[in-house]
Write an enzyme that holds these catalytic residues in place. Structure first.
Site, PDB file in Angstrom:
ATOM      1  N   GLU A 168      22.373  27.718  21.631  1.00  0.00           N
ATOM      2  CA  GLU A 168      23.837  27.749  21.688  1.00  0.00           C
ATOM      3  C   GLU A 168      24.485  26.477  21.142  1.00  0.00           C
ATOM      4  OE1 GLU A 168      27.479  28.519  24.885  1.00  0.00           O
ATOM      5  OE2 GLU A 168      25.423  29.044  25.391  1.00  0.00           O
ATOM      6  N   LYS A 208      27.292  34.513  26.006  1.00  0.00           N
ATOM      7  CA  LYS A 208      27.480  35.119  27.332  1.00  0.00           C
ATOM      8  C   LYS A 208      27.058  36.575  27.249  1.00  0.00           C
ATOM      9  CE  LYS A 208      28.808  32.585  30.665  1.00  0.00           C
ATOM     10  NZ  LYS A 208      27.543  32.132  31.216  1.00  0.00           N
TER      11      LYS A 208
END
Length: 392
Positions: free
Chosen positions: A205, A221
Site C-alpha cells: 500500500e 480496504k
C-alpha cells in the site's frame, strides 16, 4: 536538535530499504542517521526535513525538486515514521506504548558503493519461538463490538482495529526479514536496520508518493481469499465497498490540505489487486502539489494513514488508544524512500519489527456498522498468516 550523527560509529553494510530505485539496489552504503523517540521532544517532522537538507536532500518545496538523482553522490534516504509519531503529528492520541524497542522516527542517508560483495552462503541459524498475542480472539471481538457501539452513537464512521503478537528468537533475524520483504505483491518490500533493531516490510500500500509535481496515494480496504469466488464476493460486497469509499473520501480530504485547489481526483476506484493469497481492493487518488509544500507539512497531513485509523481520523485515534492493548510500533506507520527528485512512502501493513528480545507483528482491519466480530477476527488472522510464515 537531537541528532546523533556519528558517521564513524555507523555500520558499513549494504542494504535495500523499501522503495529504493531499482538501479541502486545492492549498492547502497549508509552515510548518516538520525533517530527520534518521544523523550527527545520537539517536532520530528521538522527535524527530519532539516536533517535531510543538511545532507543535500532539500525538501522544503516538493513541487520543485532540487536536482535529479546523482549516480555517484548521495543516493537518497530511507524515512520511517511510526503510527504513534504520525498520531502526534496529526494532533491525535498516540495510543499505548510501543511494544518493540524501536525508534518512532528514523532517517538514514545512503550513498553508492561500487564494491563487489561476496555471494552469501547459507543463512545463519535462526529460531523463532511461539507467538504470544496481545489479545485473545474473544477480546478482539469485544473491541469490534465496542467500535460498532461507538458508530451507533455517531462518534465515528469507521475505525481500524489492530492487534499485535510477539515471539522470542535466537540467531540472526535479518534473512527472515528479507524473506518477508520478498513476498508476492510487496510494493514496499525491504528491510531497514538500526542499532539493535530492524524492520522488515512487505507492504502493498502506497501512503504517499510525490513525483513530477503529483501527489499519489493508494488506499487499500477490503479483503478476500485469492480465489475466483473470493474475487466475486469482494466485488459484490456492499459492506466492503462502503468501507472503502469512506477511506477514499478521507484520503481525498487529506490530500486536499496539501494540494493545489481543485486538483484532487480519483483515477481508479475499487480495483481488485492480489497480495500473496488475498484479494484486496485498492483505489488511486492523485492531486497536484501545492506551491511551497515541504516534507514536514506533507507528513503532518497524511500521517497516520487514514486506511489504518478510520474516520473521522482524530476521533478514531481516540478510540484506538482506548481499545488497543499495546502500541502499533512499526506497524501502520510510514516507510519508504526520499530521493532528490521524488518521494515514495509505503504504509507499514504486513510489517514486522525485531529488537534485542523479540520479533513483533501487527494486523487488523476496518470496522463499520455492518462488521461481524468473528469475521473481523478471521480477516486479521488471514492478513498476518503470510507474514508469520515468512518469519518461520
Amino acid at each position: 536538535m537531537n541528532r546523533p550523527d556519528v558517521v564513524e560509529a555507523l555500520p558499513r553494510m549494504v542494504v535495500d530499504p523499501p522503495a529504493v530505485p531499482a538501479s541502486c539496489r545492492g549498492r547502497l552504503v549508509e552515510r548518516a542517521r538520525w533517530q527520534w523517540r518521544p523523550a527527545d521532544g520537539g517536532d520530528p517532522a521538522a527535524y527530519a526535513e532539516q536533517f535531510l537538507a543538511e545532507h543535500g536532500l532539500h525538501l522544503r518545496d516538493l513541487r520543485r525538486p532540487a536536482r535529479r538523482h546523482h549516480p555517484h553522490g548521495i543516493c537518497g534516504a530511507a524515512l520511517y515514521v511510526s503510527a504513534a509519531a504520525g498520531a502526534l503529528l496529526a494532533g491525535g492520541a498516540p495510543g499505548a506504548a510501543n511494544p518493540a524497542d524501536v525508534p518512532e522516527v528514523a532517517v538514514v542517508v545512503y550513498g553508492h558503493t561500487e564494491a563487489t560483495h561476496p555471494r552469501p552462503g547459507p543463512p545463519p541459524p535462526w529460531w523463532r519461538g511461539p507467538w504470544t498475542e496481545s489479545w485473545s480472539p474473544r477480546q478482539h471481538a469485544a473491541a469490534v463490538t465496542a467500535i460498532r457501539e461507538a458508530i451507533g452513537r455517531g462518534e465515528v464512521y469507521q475505525v481500524n482495529l489492530v492487534g499485535h503478537a510477539r515471539a522470542t528468537y535466537t540467531g540472526d533475524p535479518l534473512p527472515a526479514l528479507a524473506r518477508l520483504g520478498r513476498l508476492p505483491g510487496a510494493r514496499y518490500g525491504g528491510v531497514l536496520t538500526g542499532p539493535g533493531w530492524a524492520i522488515g516490510c512487505a507492504s502493498p500500500e502506497t501512503l504517499i508518493e510525490v513525483r513530477g509535481g503529483t501527489l499519489t496515494t493508494r488506499p487499500i480496504k477490503g479483503t478476500r481469499p485469492a480465489t475466483a469466488a473470493g474475487r466475486v464476493d469482494l466485488l459484490a460486497s456492499a459492506k466492503e465497498r462502503a468501507e472503502h469509499i469512506m477511506i477514499v473520501d478521507l484520503e481525498r480530504n487529506d490530500l486536499a490540505r496539501v494540494a493545489r485547489t481543485g486538483s484532487v481526483r480519483v483515477d481508479d476506484l475499487f480495483a481488485v489487486r492480489r497480495w500473496c493469497d488475498l484479494w484486496q481492493a485498492e483505489s488511486t487518488i492523485r492531486a497536484d502539489v501545492a506551491d511551497g509544500l515541504g516534507l514536514a507539512d506533507l507528513l503532518r497531513a497524511v500521517c497516520p494513514g487514514g486506511s489504518v485509523t478510520g474516520a473521522p481520523k482524530l476521533a478514531a485515534l481516540d478510540h484506538l488508544a482506548a481499545l488497543e492493548p499495546v502500541g502499533r510500533g512499526a506497524g501502520m506507520g510510514a516507510l519508504g524512500w526520499v530521493g532528490p527528485d521524488h518521494l515514495d512512502l509505503g504504509l507499514t501493513i504486513r510489517t514486522a519489527a525485531v529488537d534485542g528480545d523479540a520479533v513483533h507483528v501487527w494486523a487488523g482491519g476496518g470496522i463499520t456498522w455492518d462488521s461481524d466480530p468473528a469475521a473481523e477476527v478471521a480477516e486479521a488472522a488471514a492478513k498476518t498468516t503470510p507474514v508469520r510464515t515468512a518469519l518461520t
